[in-house]
Design an enzyme around this catalytic site. Sequence first.
Site, mmCIF file in Angstrom:
data_model
loop_
_atom_site.group_PDB
_atom_site.id
_atom_site.type_symbol
_atom_site.label_atom_id
_atom_site.label_comp_id
_atom_site.label_asym_id
_atom_site.label_seq_id
_atom_site.Cartn_x
_atom_site.Cartn_y
_atom_site.Cartn_z
ATOM 1 N N ASP A 11 41.491 46.610 34.692
ATOM 2 C CA ASP A 11 41.253 47.927 35.283
ATOM 3 C C ASP A 11 40.193 47.862 36.390
ATOM 4 O OD1 ASP A 11 40.947 50.625 35.694
ATOM 5 O OD2 ASP A 11 40.795 51.137 33.576
ATOM 6 N N ASP A 57 45.230 58.683 35.728
ATOM 7 C CA ASP A 57 45.452 58.813 34.286
ATOM 8 C C ASP A 57 46.316 60.032 33.937
ATOM 9 O OD1 ASP A 57 43.688 56.749 34.288
ATOM 10 O OD2 ASP A 57 42.365 57.592 32.764
#
Length: 676
Positions: free
Chosen positions: A409, A487
């Site tokens: 990430d 997200d």
Amino acid sequence: MKFRIALALVWAFAVSTAGLVSAGTIWLDELDIHSAVQGWGKPHRNKSVDGHPLSIGGQQFKHGFGTHAESTLHIELDGGATRFSASVGVDDEVNKSPNSSVEFIVRGDGKALWKSGVMRAGDAAKDCEVDLTGVKSLVLEVSDADDGIDHDHADWADAKFETVLATTFATTGEPALVPVAPYLLTPPAPVTPRINGANVFGVRPGSPFMFMIPATGERPMTFSAQNLPQGLKLDPQTGRITGALSARGEFTVTLHAKNSLGAAEKKFRIVCGDQIALTPPMGWNSWNCFAGAVSAEHVKSAADAMVKSGLINHGWTYINVDDFWQNHRDSRDPTLHGPFRDAQGVIVPNSRFPDMKGLADYIHNLGLKAGLYSSPGPWTCGGCTASWKHEQQDAQTYAKWGFDYLKYDWCSYGSVADKEMTNPTNAKVWGETPPKNAQAILPYRVMGTFLRGQNRDMVFSLCQYGMASVWQWGGSVSGNCWRTTGDIRDTWKSMSDIGFNQDQAAPYAKPGNWNDPDMLVVGQVGWGELHPSRLTPDEQYTHISLWCLLSAPLLIGCDMTQLDDFTLNLLCNDEVLALDQDELGKEATCILKDGDVRVYAKELADGGRAFGFFNLGVTPANWNFKALPQFGLAGKQLVRDVWRQKDVATVDAADGNLPLTIPAHGVVLYKLTAAK
Ligand code: GAL
């Protein structure tokens, strides 16, 4: 008649009085702003999303609505307001975070009436003035300005309506749908054996081989396989195939499953070569339910539940730990305190994860695979130790522990990205001229190379929210999947905005390389505070159908120990899952838009075609699909309702019609195959 004249007089009087004296004012904070749907935190009246006094660009405000992107608040004006005004901006509490950027949008009856443009932390408040004459339905929206929702604290300060007669307005987070009780579509699996899951499996030469035959049917069941290549063995009791293949090549095996009631067989291709994840990974990830509170016990329980619920028999495989297995840079939580790395530089997990190898073994012993999370920067998104300057060592550690999957990430890598481009070791990666987007590619190339250097197949999942068109180069750095968006949250807005905007990346999906529109938001989700998914039952059917059509990695995001019948039913439909796992690996795209209807089509390996007919509208749609030849279909077509696992019609592509009723925010999912 007299009555009508009297009413008109009262109205005229009211309007003129309102105009002359003072039009009524309704402050936004007098309405029920708590029904707003937002990407993080809770809506606040006269306070920021973190509960501080509202403050934008150093200016404080007494009134307003503190929210967080992505945020929507629907207000039913019914023509009762003439004007909306506000001062909008990012709240100062984000401390000039470079990540925070938002856009405020005011929509009236479906049209954008005002847009703030992209606003960042520290910007002075922008004045918003909107004429609302005649507007019935208003939406106040805050978008993430297309770069993820991190630090997107947004204030509608001093927001108010000028009104005629009205004294209040009703609000909703999303347009109200007529409530529909959860209903089950997936028929129960037969008691006789059925072998489910993908038809193909990729492995690299020399890597430990691990594949569990997913099969439904009454236990005990025994397994066998014909033509299993040398180096592999099958445990007849568990259906687990292990070993290693030394030579590259393709092997077609026949798998058999048998119980006291019957037998089943299936052709299965094992491909030993460079590529793994020949179908999209399926499993569970800890983030959407436990977020920063995750522990090894949660992870073990999820693995146990994957087996007990029977989901393992439908091909669900990975049990992935997301952020927060490492120690934290400055958390107040003592369970996250501890050394970041040992004297040799090996990463040290936090006290909630006392035995990483033990955890991976536990997961493997159940017939499942284990996944982990890190970041190429100094810290993960949540502020835990990450892999910067320890990439090779971390790849070795993950392999030694026995992990099979890494989500990597971007997050804090932004703070070192420039420096890394001039680091002489990294500069060598490119030779003379770095490619376009070199800065975005570099950290993934580095980790991809180290993962490939391990004697273990680890799925490499890139998480950088779609930056620099990752779908164009993710495969070249050994990426198996890559997030294409910020997200996801469990709202219709978030799920549908993501799901219905994947077309540009679609041509890049293929076996081994998958676009990842983020994890599933069905079941009990909540990022640390669990609640049932806020998606309606039909929205959940849309979510699963769409993700399968998109050939997306399927990572369940809910608490696996609290699977209700509806959620389980959504996740164990083998015909729906087969669309996702189809070995051709073609991602569906939108082939038709008609009002609220979207038609998605996916080519399948057996020559059939899956069609998702989606209704974005808030009422059921009666709709007729007739342009079959236009979509590459000819002759008689057998139409199968995939959720119900039932043939429903035969149509002639030349002149056939498929009349459909599509539920509000719902889907009809069909597979069409040439009729024999
Ligand atoms: C985000 C990522 C999430 C989750 C989180 C962990 O950037 O998109 O899926 O991994 O970080 O902190």
